[in-house]
Design an enzyme around this catalytic site. Structure first.
Site, PDB file in Angstrom:
ATOM      1  N   LYS A 139       4.729  10.382   8.048  1.00 25.53           N
ATOM      2  CA  LYS A 139       4.419  10.013   9.436  1.00 25.53           C
ATOM      3  C   LYS A 139       5.362  10.650  10.452  1.00 25.53           C
ATOM      4  O   LYS A 139       5.144  11.780  10.867  1.00 25.53           O
ATOM      5  CB  LYS A 139       4.370   8.500   9.574  1.00 25.53           C
ATOM      6  CG  LYS A 139       3.246   7.871   8.704  1.00 25.53           C
ATOM      7  CD  LYS A 139       2.981   6.435   9.043  1.00 25.53           C
ATOM      8  CE  LYS A 139       2.043   5.732   8.084  1.00 25.53           C
ATOM      9  NZ  LYS A 139       0.619   5.899   8.329  1.00 25.53           N
ATOM     10  N   TYR A 168       0.856  -1.190   0.000  1.00 23.09           N
ATOM     11  CA  TYR A 168       0.000   0.000   0.000  1.00 23.09           C
ATOM     12  C   TYR A 168       0.884   1.230   0.000  1.00 23.09           C
ATOM     13  O   TYR A 168       1.795   1.349   0.813  1.00 23.09           O
ATOM     14  CB  TYR A 168      -0.906   0.004   1.237  1.00 23.09           C
ATOM     15  CG  TYR A 168      -1.837   1.203   1.293  1.00 23.09           C
ATOM     16  CD1 TYR A 168      -2.955   1.285   0.465  1.00 23.09           C
ATOM     17  CD2 TYR A 168      -1.594   2.257   2.165  1.00 23.09           C
ATOM     18  CE1 TYR A 168      -3.806   2.386   0.511  1.00 23.09           C
ATOM     19  CE2 TYR A 168      -2.441   3.361   2.213  1.00 23.09           C
ATOM     20  CZ  TYR A 168      -3.548   3.410   1.387  1.00 23.09           C
ATOM     21  OH  TYR A 168      -4.380   4.501   1.434  1.00 23.09           O
ATOM     22  N   ASP A 207       9.382   3.107  -0.434  1.00 24.29           N
ATOM     23  CA  ASP A 207       8.327   3.816   0.274  1.00 24.29           C
ATOM     24  C   ASP A 207       8.570   3.624   1.774  1.00 24.29           C
ATOM     25  O   ASP A 207       8.230   2.584   2.337  1.00 24.29           O
ATOM     26  CB  ASP A 207       6.957   3.278  -0.150  1.00 24.29           C
ATOM     27  CG  ASP A 207       5.822   4.006   0.563  1.00 24.29           C
ATOM     28  OD1 ASP A 207       6.109   4.835   1.448  1.00 24.29           O
ATOM     29  OD2 ASP A 207       4.654   3.734   0.234  1.00 24.29           O
TER      30      ASP A 207
END
Ligand code: HOZ
Length: 424
Positions: A265, A144, A237
């Site tokens: 994040k 994802y 990622d």
């Protein structure tokens, strides 16, 4: 435990916000309960609207590696706030942020800040396509990378949780150039690259959105070699793994240098910030230097930059990652023993302070094996843990996050709750 106030808020929420939530997994559908609404966080814990306290293993899905309301982060935000909140013009703190990020992740020779992980990944892919002049991309099944159209193909996280790995609304054309390969499988990557027409391979160097899956020895090295050979841009990622599995992210932990990195994040210190960066010759293709367009009104927001800078500064202090490793190991070992001690087949996949307990015999090495998990059992485990004051990610296909605010005693409380929760 009463959650009456949460339920009343949820009723109001459902009338105005689709599903009552602003991000699908939060609705807790796959674990068969309504969500609680959080009113406050402090250190390792959160409190819901009814005043129930939970030891938090979500940590806002990763950003809160220092715990909730870290005093130095709050002071930094207050100081920054007094200077203004957004200008839509360059500020020095953006430069300091980029310099600090590059010092930690040297492969990010040039950096652009954005506001979310989705923005970072979609921008990095456009850049890779612009740089190579190729259209195709490769991603992993169950990987994802946010919700850009071309990435909602065999997607993990909430898309996997809700059984919509290829979202409605994604035009065939947007998905046509996305090639999906199993995680941890180099031969399929070799085949996909053989035509020499692939712009980028995007991968979570530690997969965190099919539950946590660890890269097999040689996998990341193999991806590096193959992409180099075929002139394909390798994108790590690291939205989840950046500053999580090591100060320099998974690329530092495993010693592999990608061409581009996406990160988010933790680098926002609890405020919305993300970034992408990498080899200067690729990054220089971005507007205004080059022909690849990308922009954002709140990109490099001074409050988020200030909070993120402070988070990076705190994480750079001695023994931070040793402590995260200890806490992660204590929790991982304890949760696994709680399940297997009760005769329940389980696998613990952990890298540092991010981990997933799979209810499956294992091993879990890709999305196919992750899907063999007993999600019904996970649902009851989640509900029982919540009743016992532990806030877990509400899906088998997500990772838990430990923070520096957790104490050994709290980890032991979580393990004790798990022992009781796996059986009833
Ligand atoms: N996609 C996130 C987890 N991998 C969930 C984000 C959220 O609900 O806040």
């Amino acid at each position: 435990m009463s959650i009456q106030k949460s339920q009343a808020i949820f009723e109001r929420a459902k009338a105005i916000i689709p599903g009552g939530v602003n991000s699908p997994v939060r609705a807790c559908r796959s674990v068969g309960v309504d969500p609680v609404f959080i009113a406050q966080g402090d250190g390792s814990s959160v409190w819901d609207a009814d005043g129930n306290k939970y030891l938090d293993l979500i940590g806002s899905w990763g950003p809160l590696i220092l715990g909730h309301g870290h005093p130095e982060i709050l002071d930094t935000i207050k100081d920054s706030l007094s200077m203004g909140t957004t200008f839509g013009a360059p500020t020095e703190i953006e430069v300091k942020f980029a310099e600090t990020l590059r010092a930690a992740v040297p492969s990010m020779e040039m950096i652009r800040a954005v506001s979310s992980g989705t923005e970072a990944t979609m921008s990095a892919l456009r850049l890779a396509r612009g740089f190579t002049g190729r259209a195709k991309i490769i991603k992993a099944d169950g990987g994802y990378h946010g919700h850009a159209d071309c990435l909602l193909v065999a997607a993990g996280s909430g898309a996997a949780t809700l059984g919509i790995p290829g979202s409605a609304g994604v035009p065939e054309g947007a998905a046509r150039d996305t090639i999906v390969v199993p995680y941890n499988d180099l031969p399929s990557v070799e085949r996909a690259l053989a035509g020499g027409d692939v712009a980028a391979l995007i991968i979570e160097p530690v997969a965190g959105n099919m539950g946590l899956v660890i890269p097999k020895p040689g996998y990341l090295e193999g991806l590096r070699e193959l992409t180099k050979k075929h002139g394909t841009v390798l994108i790590f990622d690291e939205v989840m793994t950046g500053f999580r599995v090591a100060f320099g992210g998974a690329q530092a932990r495993y010693g592999i240098t990608p061409d581009l990195t996406t990160i988010g994040k933790i680098i926002g210190g609890g405020l919305p910030a993300a970034a992408f960066g990498g080899r200067a010759e690729i990054m220089q293709k971005l507007a205004p230097l080059g022909p690849v367009y990308q922009a954002g009104t709140l990109s490099g927001n001074p409050l988020a930059m200030a909070a993120g800078l402070k988070a990076m500064e705190i994480l750079a202090r001695p023994r931070t990652y040793e402590r995260l490793e200890q806490l992660g190991q204590r929790l991982g070992d304890g949760l696994l023993a709680a399940a297997t001690g009760a005769g329940i087949p389980a696998v613990m996949n952990r890298v540092g302070s991010m981990l997933t307990l799979f209810f499956a015999p294992g091993p879990i090495t890709d999305y196919e094996t992750a899907k063999t998990s007993d999600t019904k059992r996970f649902g009851s485990f989640f509900r029982n843990m919540r009743d016992r004051g532990v806030f877990l990610p509400p899906s088998q296909f997500e990772a838990m996050f430990v923070s520096l605010a957790h104490t050994d005693e709290e980890i032991d409380q979580i393990i004790a709750a798990a022992k009781a929760s796996v059986v009833d």
